[in-house]
Design an enzyme around this catalytic site. Sequence first.
Site, PDB file in Angstrom:
ATOM      1  N   ASN A   1      28.858  27.255  31.870  1.00 23.40           N
ATOM      2  CA  ASN A   1      30.237  27.133  32.354  1.00 23.40           C
ATOM      3  C   ASN A   1      30.352  25.777  33.050  1.00 23.40           C
ATOM      4  O   ASN A   1      29.971  25.625  34.208  1.00 23.40           O
ATOM      5  CB  ASN A   1      30.539  28.295  33.313  1.00 23.40           C
ATOM      6  CG  ASN A   1      31.987  28.325  33.747  1.00 23.40           C
ATOM      7  OD1 ASN A   1      32.757  27.397  33.473  1.00 23.40           O
ATOM      8  ND2 ASN A   1      32.369  29.382  34.438  1.00 23.40           N
TER       9      ASN A   1
ATOM     10  N   ARG B   1      31.640  28.399  27.825  1.00 24.65           N
ATOM     11  CA  ARG B   1      33.051  28.529  28.174  1.00 24.65           C
ATOM     12  C   ARG B   1      33.717  27.187  27.887  1.00 24.65           C
ATOM     13  O   ARG B   1      33.250  26.148  28.372  1.00 24.65           O
ATOM     14  CB  ARG B   1      33.202  28.879  29.647  1.00 24.65           C
ATOM     15  CG  ARG B   1      34.651  28.889  30.062  1.00 24.65           C
ATOM     16  CD  ARG B   1      34.810  29.117  31.548  1.00 24.65           C
ATOM     17  NE  ARG B   1      36.199  28.985  31.907  1.00 24.65           N
ATOM     18  CZ  ARG B   1      36.636  28.365  33.010  1.00 24.65           C
ATOM     19  NH1 ARG B   1      35.781  27.839  33.866  1.00 24.65           N
ATOM     20  NH2 ARG B   1      37.908  28.269  33.257  1.00 24.65           N
TER      21      ARG B   1
ATOM     22  N   HIS C   1      42.757  30.176  32.010  1.00 24.68           N
ATOM     23  CA  HIS C   1      42.132  31.353  32.649  1.00 24.68           C
ATOM     24  C   HIS C   1      42.136  32.566  31.729  1.00 24.68           C
ATOM     25  O   HIS C   1      42.079  33.713  32.181  1.00 24.68           O
ATOM     26  CB  HIS C   1      42.869  31.758  33.959  1.00 24.68           C
ATOM     27  CG  HIS C   1      42.709  30.807  35.095  1.00 24.68           C
ATOM     28  ND1 HIS C   1      43.716  30.550  36.004  1.00 24.68           N
ATOM     29  CD2 HIS C   1      41.663  30.040  35.476  1.00 24.68           C
ATOM     30  CE1 HIS C   1      43.293  29.680  36.898  1.00 24.68           C
ATOM     31  NE2 HIS C   1      42.043  29.351  36.598  1.00 24.68           N
TER      32      HIS C   1
ATOM     33  N   HIS D   1      45.268  35.729  38.679  1.00 24.80           N
ATOM     34  CA  HIS D   1      43.989  35.040  38.896  1.00 24.80           C
ATOM     35  C   HIS D   1      44.233  34.023  40.006  1.00 24.80           C
ATOM     36  O   HIS D   1      44.856  32.976  39.791  1.00 24.80           O
ATOM     37  CB  HIS D   1      43.521  34.361  37.605  1.00 24.80           C
ATOM     38  CG  HIS D   1      42.217  33.628  37.777  1.00 24.80           C
ATOM     39  ND1 HIS D   1      41.026  34.076  37.245  1.00 24.80           N
ATOM     40  CD2 HIS D   1      41.933  32.486  38.455  1.00 24.80           C
ATOM     41  CE1 HIS D   1      40.063  33.244  37.586  1.00 24.80           C
ATOM     42  NE2 HIS D   1      40.596  32.263  38.322  1.00 24.80           N
ATOM     43  N   LEU D   2      43.760  34.342  41.216  1.00 27.63           N
ATOM     44  CA  LEU D   2      43.995  33.475  42.373  1.00 27.63           C
ATOM     45  C   LEU D   2      42.652  32.983  42.900  1.00 27.63           C
ATOM     46  O   LEU D   2      41.967  33.678  43.658  1.00 27.63           O
ATOM     47  CB  LEU D   2      44.757  34.248  43.465  1.00 27.63           C
ATOM     48  CG  LEU D   2      46.055  34.956  43.023  1.00 27.63           C
ATOM     49  CD1 LEU D   2      46.654  35.751  44.175  1.00 27.63           C
ATOM     50  CD2 LEU D   2      47.072  33.949  42.491  1.00 27.63           C
TER      51      LEU D   2
ATOM     52  N   ARG E   1      46.157  21.813  43.849  1.00 27.82           N
ATOM     53  CA  ARG E   1      47.144  21.412  42.828  1.00 27.82           C
ATOM     54  C   ARG E   1      48.528  21.888  43.237  1.00 27.82           C
ATOM     55  O   ARG E   1      48.676  22.986  43.783  1.00 27.82           O
ATOM     56  CB  ARG E   1      46.793  22.044  41.475  1.00 27.82           C
ATOM     57  CG  ARG E   1      45.833  21.240  40.652  1.00 27.82           C
ATOM     58  CD  ARG E   1      45.409  22.000  39.414  1.00 27.82           C
ATOM     59  NE  ARG E   1      44.128  22.633  39.625  1.00 27.82           N
ATOM     60  CZ  ARG E   1      43.561  23.515  38.797  1.00 27.82           C
ATOM     61  NH1 ARG E   1      44.179  23.875  37.691  1.00 27.82           N
ATOM     62  NH2 ARG E   1      42.393  24.030  39.063  1.00 27.82           N
TER      63      ARG E   1
ATOM     64  N   VAL F   1      40.578  34.378  45.944  1.00 30.54           N
ATOM     65  CA  VAL F   1      41.662  34.818  46.832  1.00 30.54           C
ATOM     66  C   VAL F   1      42.098  36.234  46.454  1.00 30.54           C
ATOM     67  O   VAL F   1      42.247  37.113  47.323  1.00 30.54           O
ATOM     68  CB  VAL F   1      42.862  33.845  46.740  1.00 30.54           C
ATOM     69  CG1 VAL F   1      44.042  34.359  47.539  1.00 30.54           C
ATOM     70  CG2 VAL F   1      42.455  32.447  47.193  1.00 30.54           C
ATOM     71  N   GLY F   2      42.293  36.485  45.174  1.00 31.10           N
ATOM     72  CA  GLY F   2      42.789  37.786  44.720  1.00 31.10           C
ATOM     73  C   GLY F   2      41.862  38.928  45.091  1.00 31.10           C
ATOM     74  O   GLY F   2      42.304  40.019  45.455  1.00 31.10           O
ATOM     75  N   GLU F   3      40.552  38.669  45.047  1.00 28.59           N
ATOM     76  CA  GLU F   3      39.590  39.736  45.349  1.00 28.59           C
ATOM     77  C   GLU F   3      39.386  39.932  46.844  1.00 28.59           C
ATOM     78  O   GLU F   3      39.020  41.015  47.283  1.00 28.59           O
ATOM     79  CB  GLU F   3      38.223  39.411  44.711  1.00 28.59           C
ATOM     80  CG  GLU F   3      38.216  39.520  43.211  1.00 28.59           C
ATOM     81  CD  GLU F   3      36.979  38.892  42.588  1.00 28.59           C
ATOM     82  OE1 GLU F   3      35.894  38.976  43.171  1.00 28.59           O
ATOM     83  OE2 GLU F   3      37.119  38.292  41.502  1.00 28.59           O
ATOM     84  N   ASN F   4      39.597  38.851  47.616  1.00 27.24           N
ATOM     85  CA  ASN F   4      39.173  38.892  49.022  1.00 27.24           C
ATOM     86  C   ASN F   4      40.272  38.832  50.062  1.00 27.24           C
ATOM     87  O   ASN F   4      40.030  39.156  51.220  1.00 27.24           O
ATOM     88  CB  ASN F   4      38.203  37.733  49.303  1.00 27.24           C
ATOM     89  CG  ASN F   4      36.937  37.861  48.496  1.00 27.24           C
ATOM     90  OD1 ASN F   4      36.246  38.865  48.596  1.00 27.24           O
ATOM     91  ND2 ASN F   4      36.661  36.879  47.663  1.00 27.24           N
TER      92      ASN F   4
ATOM     93  N   GLU G   1      33.769  36.070  34.558  1.00 29.19           N
ATOM     94  CA  GLU G   1      34.000  35.166  33.430  1.00 29.19           C
ATOM     95  C   GLU G   1      32.730  34.918  32.628  1.00 29.19           C
ATOM     96  O   GLU G   1      32.761  34.912  31.405  1.00 29.19           O
ATOM     97  CB  GLU G   1      34.589  33.842  33.929  1.00 29.19           C
ATOM     98  CG  GLU G   1      36.081  33.967  34.192  1.00 29.19           C
ATOM     99  CD  GLU G   1      36.644  32.780  34.939  1.00 29.19           C
ATOM    100  OE1 GLU G   1      36.151  32.510  36.056  1.00 29.19           O
ATOM    101  OE2 GLU G   1      37.557  32.134  34.423  1.00 29.19           O
TER     102      GLU G   1
HETATM  103  P1  ADP Z   1      37.310  28.927  41.309  1.00 31.79           P
HETATM  104  O1  ADP Z   1      38.733  28.864  40.892  1.00 31.79           O
HETATM  105  O2  ADP Z   1      36.725  27.610  41.689  1.00 31.79           O
HETATM  106  O3  ADP Z   1      36.413  29.763  40.406  1.00 31.79           O
HETATM  107  P2  ADP Z   1      37.077  31.140  43.176  1.00 31.79           P
HETATM  108  O4  ADP Z   1      37.643  32.179  42.267  1.00 31.79           O
HETATM  109  O5  ADP Z   1      35.644  31.263  43.569  1.00 31.79           O
HETATM  110  O6  ADP Z   1      37.367  29.677  42.689  1.00 31.79           O
HETATM  111  O7  ADP Z   1      37.973  31.131  44.503  1.00 31.79           O
HETATM  112  C1  ADP Z   1      37.694  30.237  45.532  1.00 31.79           C
HETATM  113  C2  ADP Z   1      38.675  30.423  46.644  1.00 31.79           C
HETATM  114  O8  ADP Z   1      38.706  31.787  47.060  1.00 31.79           O
HETATM  115  C3  ADP Z   1      38.262  29.658  47.883  1.00 31.79           C
HETATM  116  O9  ADP Z   1      38.746  28.359  47.869  1.00 31.79           O
HETATM  117  C4  ADP Z   1      38.912  30.460  48.982  1.00 31.79           C
HETATM  118  O10 ADP Z   1      40.175  29.891  49.242  1.00 31.79           O
HETATM  119  C5  ADP Z   1      39.152  31.825  48.407  1.00 31.79           C
HETATM  120  N1  ADP Z   1      38.456  32.879  49.150  1.00 31.79           N
HETATM  121  C6  ADP Z   1      37.185  33.303  48.981  1.00 31.79           C
HETATM  122  N2  ADP Z   1      36.916  34.288  49.887  1.00 31.79           N
HETATM  123  C7  ADP Z   1      38.037  34.469  50.621  1.00 31.79           C
HETATM  124  C8  ADP Z   1      38.409  35.331  51.711  1.00 31.79           C
HETATM  125  N3  ADP Z   1      37.557  36.220  52.219  1.00 31.79           N
HETATM  126  N4  ADP Z   1      39.662  35.230  52.190  1.00 31.79           N
HETATM  127  C9  ADP Z   1      40.535  34.340  51.683  1.00 31.79           C
HETATM  128  N5  ADP Z   1      40.245  33.512  50.665  1.00 31.79           N
HETATM  129  C10 ADP Z   1      39.023  33.567  50.148  1.00 31.79           C
END
Ligand code: ADP
Length: 433
Positions: free
Chosen positions: A20, A115, A204, A233-234, A266, A358-361, A415
């Site tokens: 990737n 990928r 994505h 997808h955030l 972005r 962001v979406g997961e956390n 992914e």
């Molecule tokens: P990429 O698009 O590079 O694959 P990721 O899916 O790993 O990125 O997402 C990275 C972003 O997720 C980080 O920049 C951060 O803003 C956000 N993130 C990760 N953990 C948390 C959290 N616990 N709370 C809020 N945002 C988080």
Amino acid sequence: MAMPPDDSAVDSSVNILVMNAGSSSHKVRLYRIEGPGLPDDPPDPLWEGKIEWSAPGGAERTVTRNTAVDKATARETLPPGTARADGVSHLLEMLWRGGMAVLGGPDEVAAIGHRVVHGGRHLREPMRVTPDVMATIQELAPLAPEHNPAACEGMEITEKLFGQAAPGVAVFDTAFHRTIPDAATVYPGPYAWVEQGIRRYGFHGISHAWCAERAARMLVDHDPGTLRLICCHLGNGCSLAAVRGGQCVDTTMGFTPMEGLMMGSRAGSIDPGVLLHLLGQHGGPTLSDLGRVLNEESGLKGLSGVSEDLRAVLSAIDGGDERARLALDVYIHRLCWHIGAMTASLGGLDALVFTAGVGENSAVVRRAACRPFAFLGLALDEGKNAGVSETDPGTDRDISRADSRVRVLVIPAHEEWAVARECWRLTFAGKAA
Ligand code: ADP
């Protein structure tokens, strides 16, 4: 609907390597798939390697081995000036050399999934890497300058290291969006743009396809043939996909991954008049300045002045930082606005799915994104929403209330596993040993 893939095949274990390649990092994963078929849930990789080219102290390599016997991680800063190709080759050689090795040699890798961010109009399914396929991926470099050349470089390196015995398979981020109707992909510029392939491609797709498939498996009360989903997808990059009956009907990214939602650094969609205004100013930015500003100095980072990392923005807000507050407000406004647009493309909504960093956390972002859609009967379970955190990486879960008319799901992104799966299907499915 497409025939489901035949996932029964080999009856011995095979090692699939996934590459990737991005602008700022190169991730590698090795999965051991025990025959005779693919597992239902993503397995842990046997070995993971990553190079972060722009880590604060210089390019940094992290390797994790995850065998039945032990789990270990080694981190190292690469010598200054290490060429990318050398860095990636050495990383791959650590699979069978040195303390982090898990293989006896390169011949133990059975196939390699790559990928690829942009497949353009013609590369629309996972496919074997051939000189022609590589040439097309390279030709598309102007549309994905950060990713496609890095993917081609990865293909050249693996061909050298693993030879023809380990076939390469390219899996495209644009492919899932091939079903979007013309009305949603054509830009309303001159018709010549349509002829030149200047249209919306979407990105994505590997992640959106994964989420749509997992969501359909969870929502057993819905007919999968008509199920209406919005996948959010955030991550650092952000996009939405509107999916009906497993097929993508709309998305927020376009010709490039710059369209749509506000992202980490972005801008997402802005009035093109702003760009004309800036370019026309005496002493204004050059084209490359503008590219840098829109890609690297905008979004959460540009508005807040704090960081592209949402965690840092949220803690600045806790400390009373007004610009950070504004950045989050704009991020949420644009997210809700685009969820509304995707709902219109679907003609309703059965489930909203969150994935990526962001979406997961971030319970804060999920709650704010759901709030305007109470009128659709969407009701978040506040306890379940708050319970999904980084310390609980967990599995796929439903965080809506039992009486919610729209389900809200959190589905971890996988992914690399999704690429490994496609690679396995193309290389081994139906070929029982
Ligand atoms: P990429 O698009 O590079 O694959 P990721 O899916 O790993 O990125 O997402 C990275 C972003 O997720 C980080 O920049 C951060 O803003 C956000 N993130 C990760 N953990 C948390 C959290 N616990 N709370 C809020 N945002 C988080």
